[in-house]
Design a protein around this motif. Sequence first.
Motif, PDB file in Angstrom:
ATOM      1  N   CYS A  87       0.840  -1.205   0.000  1.00 19.52           N
ATOM      2  CA  CYS A  87       0.000   0.000   0.000  1.00 19.52           C
ATOM      3  C   CYS A  87       0.873   1.251   0.000  1.00 19.52           C
ATOM      4  CB  CYS A  87      -0.920   0.004   1.207  1.00 19.52           C
ATOM      5  SG  CYS A  87      -2.123  -1.345   1.215  1.00 19.52           S
ATOM      6  N   THR A  88       0.595   2.171  -0.903  1.00 22.56           N
ATOM      7  CA  THR A  88       1.472   3.336  -1.095  1.00 22.56           C
ATOM      8  C   THR A  88       1.424   4.330   0.062  1.00 22.56           C
ATOM      9  OG1 THR A  88      -0.234   4.595  -2.273  1.00 22.56           O
ATOM     10  CG2 THR A  88       1.195   3.170  -3.601  1.00 22.56           C
ATOM     11  N   PHE A  89       0.321   4.349   0.812  1.00 26.09           N
ATOM     12  CA  PHE A  89       0.159   5.324   1.890  1.00 26.09           C
ATOM     13  C   PHE A  89       0.729   4.843   3.214  1.00 26.09           C
ATOM     14  CE2 PHE A  89      -3.456   2.535   1.643  1.00 26.09           C
ATOM     15  CZ  PHE A  89      -3.574   2.081   2.937  1.00 26.09           C
ATOM     16  N   CYS A  90       1.121   3.577   3.268  1.00 27.38           N
ATOM     17  CA  CYS A  90       1.478   2.940   4.542  1.00 27.38           C
ATOM     18  C   CYS A  90       2.982   2.707   4.660  1.00 27.38           C
ATOM     19  CB  CYS A  90       0.734   1.609   4.664  1.00 27.38           C
ATOM     20  SG  CYS A  90       1.102   0.709   6.192  1.00 27.38           S
ATOM     21  N   GLU A  93      -9.880   1.528   3.470  1.00 25.83           N
ATOM     22  CA  GLU A  93      -9.265   2.780   3.013  1.00 25.83           C
ATOM     23  C   GLU A  93     -10.196   3.614   2.132  1.00 25.83           C
ATOM     24  OE1 GLU A  93      -7.169   2.097   4.993  1.00 25.83           O
ATOM     25  OE2 GLU A  93      -6.245   0.185   4.570  1.00 25.83           O
ATOM     26  N   VAL A 113      -9.430   4.549  -6.487  1.00 24.32           N
ATOM     27  CA  VAL A 113      -8.510   4.863  -5.395  1.00 24.32           C
ATOM     28  C   VAL A 113      -7.818   3.591  -4.904  1.00 24.32           C
ATOM     29  CG1 VAL A 113      -8.293   5.790  -3.056  1.00 24.32           C
ATOM     30  CG2 VAL A 113      -9.822   6.900  -4.701  1.00 24.32           C
ATOM     31  N   VAL A 160      -3.688   3.247  -4.859  1.00 22.04           N
ATOM     32  CA  VAL A 160      -2.867   3.074  -3.648  1.00 22.04           C
ATOM     33  C   VAL A 160      -2.338   1.648  -3.516  1.00 22.04           C
ATOM     34  CG1 VAL A 160      -4.086   4.925  -2.442  1.00 22.04           C
ATOM     35  CG2 VAL A 160      -4.820   2.541  -2.110  1.00 22.04           C
ATOM     36  N   LYS A 161      -2.562   0.842  -4.565  1.00 14.74           N
ATOM     37  CA  LYS A 161      -2.059  -0.545  -4.601  1.00 14.74           C
ATOM     38  C   LYS A 161      -2.558  -1.382  -3.413  1.00 14.74           C
ATOM     39  CE  LYS A 161       2.121   0.327  -7.335  1.00 14.74           C
ATOM     40  NZ  LYS A 161       1.644   1.584  -7.913  1.00 14.74           N
ATOM     41  N   LYS A 162      -3.850  -1.260  -3.170  1.00 21.57           N
ATOM     42  CA  LYS A 162      -4.451  -1.988  -2.050  1.00 21.57           C
ATOM     43  C   LYS A 162      -4.412  -3.499  -2.269  1.00 21.57           C
ATOM     44  CE  LYS A 162      -6.518  -2.400   1.862  1.00 21.57           C
ATOM     45  NZ  LYS A 162      -5.793  -2.129   3.098  1.00 21.57           N
ATOM     46  N   LEU A 191      -7.459  10.468   0.937  1.00 22.10           N
ATOM     47  CA  LEU A 191      -6.641   9.489   0.228  1.00 22.10           C
ATOM     48  C   LEU A 191      -6.719   9.644  -1.284  1.00 22.10           C
ATOM     49  CD1 LEU A 191      -4.753   7.088   0.745  1.00 22.10           C
ATOM     50  CD2 LEU A 191      -6.750   5.578   0.620  1.00 22.10           C
ATOM     51  N   LEU A 233      -5.429  11.228   6.127  1.00 26.13           N
ATOM     52  CA  LEU A 233      -4.120  10.928   5.548  1.00 26.13           C
ATOM     53  C   LEU A 233      -3.018  11.788   6.162  1.00 26.13           C
ATOM     54  CD1 LEU A 233      -2.483   9.371   3.377  1.00 26.13           C
ATOM     55  CD2 LEU A 233      -2.954  11.290   1.824  1.00 26.13           C
ATOM     56  N   ILE A 268       3.915   6.874  -1.238  1.00 26.64           N
ATOM     57  CA  ILE A 268       3.170   8.017  -1.751  1.00 26.64           C
ATOM     58  C   ILE A 268       3.915   9.333  -1.520  1.00 26.64           C
ATOM     59  CG2 ILE A 268       1.808   8.593   0.315  1.00 26.64           C
ATOM     60  CD1 ILE A 268      -0.623   8.894  -1.518  1.00 26.64           C
TER      61      ILE A 268
END
Length: 290
Positions: free
Chosen positions: A30-33, A131, A137, A141-143, A172, A202, A210
Motif C-alpha cells: 500500500c502506497t500510503f502505509c 481505506e 482509489v 494506492v495498490k491496495k 486518500l 491521511l 506516496i
Amino acid sequence: MRYEGNIFRPPSEAYSLIVQVTIGCTHNKCTFCSMFKDKQFRVRNVQEVLEDLEMARKYHRHVEKIFLADGDALCLSNNKLMVILERIKKLFPECQRVGVYGAPQDVLIKSHEELVELRENGIGIIYIGAESGSPKVLEAVKKGVTREQLIEAVKKIENAGIKASVTFISGLAGPEHMEEHALETASMVSEMEPSYVGLLTLMVDPAAPIYNEIKAGRFKIMNAEEVLGETALMLKNINVTKKCVFRSNHASNYVSLKGDLPQDKERMMNQLKRAMENTNLIKDERFRAL
C-alpha cells in the motif's frame, strides 16, 4: 514479552496485551502505509507465541483483551490459531476478547464454519483496512483487493457473529477525486453494514511510497477544510439499517467525531458544519500525529 520491530495496533486495543503472531504484513505494498516497510513477512513459530503468553501471564495479573499482531495474523490456518486461542483461554480465563487484523483475502479463504470456530474460541473483532470505497482509489494506492472483495469479507465476518471494524482514510484520493472517494466510501459502508467504522485522515510518513508522488507533484495533500467537506459528504450519504459505531477521533483527524449511525448522523454533520464555519474548532497541524 519479546517484540520484533515497531509494534502497531488499533486505537481500541490501547490497553490490550499485544502478542506478535506474525512479523510484518503479507501484502505490504500500500502506497500510503509505512508501518511494516522495515519488515520481511514471516509467521512466528507457534511455540514462541505460546512462550510469550506464558511470560505475559507471570507479569500481568488481569488481562481483559488480547490483540494478535502484526499486520494480518488471520492468515494463519485455523489449526495454528486454535492452538494459540486454546492457550489464551487456559492462561487468561478473564480475557473477554481477542482481536486481530485481517486482510480481506484471509477472510475470504476461510469458511463460514472456520470463522464461527474462531468466534467461539475468543476472536471477537477483526480489523480490516478498506481505506476507500472507490475502485479507482484502491487501485491507485495498490491496495491489492477489489471493492467487491472488501464488501464480501466484511459481510462474511459479521455473518459469523464477529464484529468487523473497518478503517477508511480521508484525503486518500486528493482533491481531484474527493467527491468520488466520499460517495463510493459511503455506499460501501451502507452495503457492508459493519459494526464499527473508523475514519482516519491521511498523514504521510517519508517512508511511505506516496511521499515520492507528493514530492514530484503527482499527488496533492488536501487541506483541513477540504477534508471536512469530504467527510461531511461521506457521512451524509451513509445509510445503514443496523447500529454502526462511527469514530473519527484518531490523532490524525482535524475534528473529533464520535457517535452511532444512523441516529447520530445529524449531530455529527452539524459538528462538521460548525468547524467549517469556525476554523478555530479545527485541530492545529502541530497536534496531529500518526
